[in-house]
Scaffold this active site. Structure first.
Site, mmCIF file in Angstrom:
data_model
loop_
_atom_site.group_PDB
_atom_site.id
_atom_site.type_symbol
_atom_site.label_atom_id
_atom_site.label_comp_id
_atom_site.label_asym_id
_atom_site.label_seq_id
_atom_site.Cartn_x
_atom_site.Cartn_y
_atom_site.Cartn_z
ATOM 1 N N GLU A 59 0.835 -1.208 0.000
ATOM 2 C CA GLU A 59 0.000 0.000 0.000
ATOM 3 C C GLU A 59 0.870 1.258 0.000
ATOM 4 O OE1 GLU A 59 -0.183 -2.590 2.053
ATOM 5 O OE2 GLU A 59 -2.235 -3.013 2.688
ATOM 6 N N CYS A 87 -2.106 -3.270 7.288
ATOM 7 C CA CYS A 87 -1.575 -3.212 8.649
ATOM 8 C C CYS A 87 -1.755 -1.777 9.153
ATOM 9 C CB CYS A 87 -0.103 -3.623 8.665
ATOM 10 S SG CYS A 87 1.052 -2.307 8.184
#
Lengths: 160, 160
Positions: A59, A87
Protein backbone atom coordinates in the site's frame (compact mmCIF):
# COMPACT_ATOMS: atom_id res chain seq x y z
CA UNK A 1 -18.23 -8.76 -20.68
CA UNK A 2 -16.98 -7.07 -17.56
CA UNK A 3 -17.38 -3.34 -17.13
CA UNK A 4 -14.13 -1.37 -17.00
CA UNK A 5 -15.07 0.02 -13.59
CA UNK A 6 -15.75 -3.39 -12.05
CA UNK A 7 -13.81 -3.39 -8.76
CA UNK A 8 -12.82 -6.99 -9.50
CA UNK A 9 -10.67 -5.81 -12.43
CA UNK A 10 -8.51 -3.70 -10.13
CA UNK A 11 -8.41 -6.26 -7.35
CA UNK A 12 -7.33 -8.89 -9.85
CA UNK A 13 -4.37 -6.66 -10.75
CA UNK A 14 -3.48 -6.15 -7.06
CA UNK A 15 -3.53 -9.92 -6.54
CA UNK A 16 -1.50 -10.47 -9.72
CA UNK A 17 1.16 -8.05 -8.43
CA UNK A 18 1.24 -9.89 -5.11
CA UNK A 19 1.94 -13.16 -6.88
CA UNK A 20 4.43 -11.95 -9.50
CA UNK A 21 6.71 -10.09 -7.10
CA UNK A 22 6.47 -12.72 -4.39
CA UNK A 23 7.55 -15.31 -6.96
CA UNK A 24 10.37 -12.97 -8.03
CA UNK A 25 11.64 -12.97 -4.44
CA UNK A 26 11.11 -9.27 -3.81
CA UNK A 27 9.21 -9.62 -0.53
CA UNK A 28 6.00 -10.84 1.08
CA UNK A 29 2.89 -11.78 -0.94
CA UNK A 30 1.18 -8.40 -1.04
CA UNK A 31 0.08 -6.16 -3.92
CA UNK A 32 -1.93 -2.95 -4.26
CA UNK A 33 -3.15 -0.47 -6.86
CA UNK A 34 -4.46 3.09 -6.57
CA UNK A 35 -7.31 3.98 -8.92
CA UNK A 36 -8.56 7.41 -9.97
CA UNK A 37 -11.63 7.80 -12.19
CA UNK A 38 -11.40 4.18 -13.29
CA UNK A 39 -7.70 4.30 -14.19
CA UNK A 40 -4.78 2.79 -12.26
CA UNK A 41 -2.45 5.65 -11.26
CA UNK A 42 -0.13 3.72 -8.95
CA UNK A 43 0.96 0.12 -8.40
CA UNK A 44 2.82 -1.29 -5.43
CA UNK A 45 4.03 -4.53 -3.96
CA UNK A 46 5.97 -5.62 -0.91
CA UNK A 47 9.69 -4.89 -1.29
CA UNK A 48 10.77 -5.01 2.36
CA UNK A 49 13.51 -7.61 2.07
CA UNK A 50 14.74 -6.81 -1.46
CA UNK A 51 15.14 -3.04 -0.91
CA UNK A 52 16.04 -3.07 2.81
CA UNK A 53 13.04 -0.89 3.60
CA UNK A 54 10.66 -2.07 6.34
CA UNK A 55 8.16 0.59 5.20
CA UNK A 56 8.00 -0.76 1.64
CA UNK A 57 4.65 -2.49 2.02
CA UNK A 58 2.37 -2.81 -1.01
CA UNK A 59 0.00 0.00 0.00
CA UNK A 60 2.81 2.42 0.91
CA UNK A 61 4.66 1.82 -2.36
CA UNK A 62 1.42 2.12 -4.38
CA UNK A 63 0.65 5.43 -2.63
CA UNK A 64 4.16 6.72 -3.33
CA UNK A 65 3.91 5.81 -6.99
CA UNK A 66 0.42 7.29 -7.38
CA UNK A 67 1.47 10.55 -5.70
CA UNK A 68 4.54 10.76 -7.95
CA UNK A 69 2.51 10.15 -11.09
CA UNK A 70 -0.13 12.72 -10.07
CA UNK A 71 2.52 15.13 -8.67
CA UNK A 72 0.43 15.57 -5.53
CA UNK A 73 0.71 14.64 -1.86
CA UNK A 74 -3.05 14.08 -1.80
CA UNK A 75 -4.93 11.16 -3.35
CA UNK A 76 -8.33 12.64 -2.58
CA UNK A 77 -10.90 11.13 -4.93
CA UNK A 78 -8.84 7.94 -5.39
CA UNK A 79 -9.43 4.40 -4.11
CA UNK A 80 -6.96 1.71 -3.11
CA UNK A 81 -7.23 -2.00 -3.89
CA UNK A 82 -5.00 -4.18 -1.75
CA UNK A 83 -4.59 -7.93 -1.78
CA UNK A 84 -4.68 -7.93 2.04
CA UNK A 85 -6.33 -5.85 4.76
CA UNK A 86 -3.83 -3.08 5.59
CA UNK A 87 -1.58 -3.21 8.65
CA UNK A 88 -1.74 -0.16 10.97
CA UNK A 89 1.16 1.53 9.14
CA UNK A 90 -0.53 1.18 5.77
CA UNK A 91 -3.96 2.06 7.13
CA UNK A 92 -2.63 5.30 8.61
CA UNK A 93 -0.74 6.01 5.36
CA UNK A 94 -4.05 5.58 3.49
CA UNK A 95 -5.64 8.18 5.78
CA UNK A 96 -2.70 10.58 5.37
CA UNK A 97 -2.98 10.17 1.59
CA UNK A 98 -6.70 11.09 1.80
CA UNK A 99 -7.79 7.99 -0.10
CA UNK A 100 -11.57 7.63 -0.18
CA UNK A 101 -12.15 3.88 -0.03
CA UNK A 102 -10.31 0.62 0.62
CA UNK A 103 -10.99 -2.66 -1.16
CA UNK A 104 -9.17 -5.64 0.33
CA UNK A 105 -9.07 -9.39 -0.34
CA UNK A 106 -7.26 -11.41 2.35
CA UNK A 107 -8.07 -10.31 5.89
CA UNK A 108 -6.10 -10.04 9.13
CA UNK A 109 -6.79 -13.64 10.11
CA UNK A 110 -5.54 -14.88 6.74
CA UNK A 111 -2.33 -12.85 7.21
CA UNK A 112 -1.85 -14.20 10.73
CA UNK A 113 -2.14 -17.75 9.36
CA UNK A 114 1.00 -17.14 7.27
CA UNK A 115 2.83 -15.46 10.20
CA UNK A 116 2.11 -11.80 9.48
CA UNK A 117 0.61 -10.88 12.83
CA UNK A 118 -0.99 -7.50 12.18
CA UNK A 119 -3.53 -8.14 14.94
CA UNK A 120 -0.79 -7.89 17.57
CA UNK A 121 0.40 -4.62 16.03
CA UNK A 122 -3.17 -3.24 15.99
CA UNK A 123 -3.42 -4.00 19.70
CA UNK A 124 -0.07 -2.32 20.47
CA UNK A 125 -0.93 0.86 18.55
CA UNK A 126 -4.20 1.17 20.46
CA UNK A 127 -2.60 0.87 23.92
CA UNK A 128 -1.82 3.83 26.18
CA UNK A 129 1.91 4.67 25.96
CA UNK A 130 2.99 3.11 29.30
CA UNK A 131 1.28 -0.19 28.42
CA UNK A 132 3.07 -0.78 25.11
CA UNK A 133 5.82 -3.37 24.81
CA UNK A 134 8.03 -0.77 23.10
CA UNK A 135 9.25 1.75 25.68
CA UNK A 136 8.71 5.49 25.07
CA UNK A 137 10.52 8.27 26.92
CA UNK A 138 9.73 11.96 26.66
CA UNK A 139 12.50 14.56 26.86
CA UNK A 140 13.26 18.15 25.75
CA UNK A 141 9.63 19.04 25.14
CA UNK A 142 10.25 22.76 25.68
CA UNK A 143 12.97 22.91 23.01
CA UNK A 144 10.77 21.07 20.51
CA UNK A 145 7.74 23.19 21.34
CA UNK A 146 9.69 26.26 20.23
CA UNK A 147 9.87 24.78 16.71
CA UNK A 148 6.11 24.07 16.72
CA UNK A 149 5.52 27.72 17.67
CA UNK A 150 7.78 28.82 14.80
CA UNK A 151 5.76 26.66 12.40
CA UNK A 152 2.53 28.10 13.74
CA UNK A 153 3.82 31.60 13.03
CA UNK A 154 5.23 30.72 9.59
CA UNK A 155 3.28 32.72 7.02
CA UNK A 156 4.04 30.61 3.92
CA UNK A 157 3.50 27.12 5.36
CA UNK A 158 1.80 24.44 3.25
CA UNK A 159 -0.72 22.51 5.31
CA UNK A 160 -1.53 18.87 4.61
CA UNK B 1 31.02 18.56 28.87
CA UNK B 2 28.17 16.34 27.76
CA UNK B 3 28.66 12.62 27.43
CA UNK B 4 28.48 11.31 23.86
CA UNK B 5 25.72 8.87 24.83
CA UNK B 6 23.50 11.48 26.52
CA UNK B 7 20.06 11.05 24.93
CA UNK B 8 19.76 14.85 24.87
CA UNK B 9 22.54 15.03 22.27
CA UNK B 10 20.53 12.95 19.82
CA UNK B 11 17.23 14.63 20.62
CA UNK B 12 18.86 18.01 20.08
CA UNK B 13 19.81 16.86 16.58
CA UNK B 14 16.27 15.62 15.87
CA UNK B 15 14.89 19.00 16.97
CA UNK B 16 17.53 20.83 14.91
CA UNK B 17 16.47 18.84 11.82
CA UNK B 18 12.83 19.71 12.48
CA UNK B 19 13.66 23.41 12.54
CA UNK B 20 16.12 23.54 9.62
CA UNK B 21 13.93 21.70 7.13
CA UNK B 22 10.73 23.40 8.27
CA UNK B 23 12.45 26.75 7.71
CA UNK B 24 13.62 25.53 4.28
CA UNK B 25 9.99 24.87 3.36
CA UNK B 26 10.33 21.11 2.94
CA UNK B 27 7.37 20.13 5.11
CA UNK B 28 5.98 20.11 8.65
CA UNK B 29 8.15 20.76 11.73
CA UNK B 30 9.28 17.22 12.46
CA UNK B 31 12.75 15.63 12.69
CA UNK B 32 14.11 12.24 13.75
CA UNK B 33 17.37 10.33 14.07
CA UNK B 34 18.11 6.62 14.41
CA UNK B 35 20.99 5.72 16.72
CA UNK B 36 22.99 2.51 16.96
CA UNK B 37 25.66 2.00 19.62
CA UNK B 38 25.84 5.74 20.28
CA UNK B 39 26.19 6.73 16.61
CA UNK B 40 23.57 8.33 14.34
CA UNK B 41 22.94 5.93 11.45
CA UNK B 42 19.95 7.68 9.90
CA UNK B 43 18.41 11.15 9.83
CA UNK B 44 14.94 12.11 8.67
CA UNK B 45 12.59 15.06 8.48
CA UNK B 46 9.14 15.72 7.13
CA UNK B 47 9.13 16.01 3.33
CA UNK B 48 5.44 15.42 2.61
CA UNK B 49 4.72 18.57 0.65
CA UNK B 50 8.12 19.04 -1.02
CA UNK B 51 8.43 15.48 -2.33
CA UNK B 52 4.72 14.73 -2.92
CA UNK B 53 4.90 11.77 -0.56
CA UNK B 54 2.33 11.58 2.25
CA UNK B 55 4.39 8.81 3.87
CA UNK B 56 7.54 10.97 4.10
CA UNK B 57 7.24 11.70 7.80
CA UNK B 58 10.40 12.28 9.84
CA UNK B 59 10.44 8.82 11.44
CA UNK B 60 9.74 6.97 8.19
CA UNK B 61 12.47 8.84 6.32
CA UNK B 62 14.94 8.33 9.19
CA UNK B 63 14.16 4.59 9.20
CA UNK B 64 14.65 4.39 5.43
CA UNK B 65 17.99 6.16 5.61
CA UNK B 66 19.19 4.05 8.55
CA UNK B 67 18.20 0.80 6.81
CA UNK B 68 19.97 1.93 3.63
CA UNK B 69 23.14 2.84 5.51
CA UNK B 70 23.13 -0.45 7.43
CA UNK B 71 21.98 -2.43 4.36
CA UNK B 72 19.36 -4.17 6.49
CA UNK B 73 15.60 -4.22 6.75
CA UNK B 74 15.92 -4.60 10.53
CA UNK B 75 17.00 -1.91 12.98
CA UNK B 76 17.10 -4.29 15.92
CA UNK B 77 19.37 -2.85 18.60
CA UNK B 78 18.75 0.72 17.44
CA UNK B 79 16.77 3.56 19.04
CA UNK B 80 14.83 6.40 17.45
CA UNK B 81 14.73 10.00 18.63
CA UNK B 82 11.86 12.00 17.22
CA UNK B 83 10.94 15.62 17.83
CA UNK B 84 7.28 14.59 18.21
CA UNK B 85 5.40 11.54 19.46
CA UNK B 86 4.90 9.31 16.39
CA UNK B 87 1.59 9.15 14.50
CA UNK B 88 0.12 5.63 14.04
CA UNK B 89 1.85 5.24 10.65
CA UNK B 90 5.25 6.06 12.11
CA UNK B 91 4.63 4.06 15.28
CA UNK B 92 3.79 0.95 13.26
CA UNK B 93 6.80 1.59 11.00
CA UNK B 94 8.97 1.70 14.14
CA UNK B 95 7.62 -1.70 15.17
CA UNK B 96 8.16 -3.15 11.68
CA UNK B 97 11.74 -1.83 11.77
CA UNK B 98 12.28 -3.63 15.11
CA UNK B 99 13.54 -0.47 16.83
CA UNK B 100 14.07 -1.01 20.56
CA UNK B 101 13.12 2.33 22.11
CA UNK B 102 11.46 5.63 21.25
CA UNK B 103 12.50 9.01 22.62
CA UNK B 104 10.10 11.83 21.78
CA UNK B 105 9.83 15.54 22.63
CA UNK B 106 6.52 17.15 21.62
CA UNK B 107 3.51 14.99 22.41
CA UNK B 108 0.16 14.33 20.68
CA UNK B 109 -1.52 17.28 22.38
CA UNK B 110 1.25 19.63 21.24
CA UNK B 111 0.82 18.37 17.67
CA UNK B 112 -2.96 18.81 17.84
CA UNK B 113 -2.45 22.41 18.94
CA UNK B 114 -0.74 23.15 15.59
CA UNK B 115 -3.42 21.23 13.62
CA UNK B 116 -1.76 17.82 13.28
CA UNK B 117 -4.56 15.71 14.74
CA UNK B 118 -2.90 12.37 15.34
CA UNK B 119 -5.34 11.63 18.18
CA UNK B 120 -8.21 11.35 15.68
CA UNK B 121 -6.13 8.97 13.55
CA UNK B 122 -5.26 6.86 16.61
CA UNK B 123 -8.96 6.52 17.33
CA UNK B 124 -9.78 5.55 13.74
CA UNK B 125 -7.08 2.87 13.57
CA UNK B 126 -8.36 1.30 16.78
CA UNK B 127 -11.99 1.05 15.59
CA UNK B 128 -13.59 -2.13 14.23
CA UNK B 129 -13.71 -1.98 10.42
CA UNK B 130 -17.42 -1.15 10.05
CA UNK B 131 -17.13 1.77 12.50
CA UNK B 132 -14.34 3.60 10.67
CA UNK B 133 -15.05 6.77 8.69
CA UNK B 134 -13.10 5.32 5.75
CA UNK B 135 -15.17 2.55 4.12
CA UNK B 136 -13.62 -0.90 3.59
CA UNK B 137 -15.01 -3.56 1.27
CA UNK B 138 -13.78 -7.15 1.03
CA UNK B 139 -13.75 -8.98 -2.29
CA UNK B 140 -11.96 -11.85 -4.07
CA UNK B 141 -10.62 -13.38 -0.86
CA UNK B 142 -10.36 -16.85 -2.41
CA UNK B 143 -8.15 -15.63 -5.27
CA UNK B 144 -5.85 -13.77 -2.87
CA UNK B 145 -5.72 -16.71 -0.45
CA UNK B 146 -4.21 -18.81 -3.21
CA UNK B 147 -1.20 -16.46 -3.26
CA UNK B 148 -0.84 -16.68 0.52
CA UNK B 149 -0.81 -20.47 0.20
CA UNK B 150 1.88 -20.22 -2.49
CA UNK B 151 3.98 -18.04 -0.15
CA UNK B 152 3.49 -20.50 2.67
CA UNK B 153 4.81 -23.29 0.43
CA UNK B 154 7.72 -21.24 -0.96
CA UNK B 155 10.95 -22.88 0.18
CA UNK B 156 13.30 -19.89 -0.22
CA UNK B 157 11.17 -17.14 1.33
CA UNK B 158 12.83 -14.49 3.51
CA UNK B 159 10.75 -13.81 6.61
CA UNK B 160 10.71 -10.41 8.29
Amino acid sequence: MSLPLDPRTFMARAIELSRLHMEAGEGGPFGAVVVKDGVIVGEGWNRVTSTCDPTAHAEVTAIRQACASLASFSLQGCEIYTSCEPCPMCLAAIYWARLGRIYYANDQADAAAISFDDAWLYREVALPLPDRSLPLTQLMREEALAVFRAWDAKADKIRY
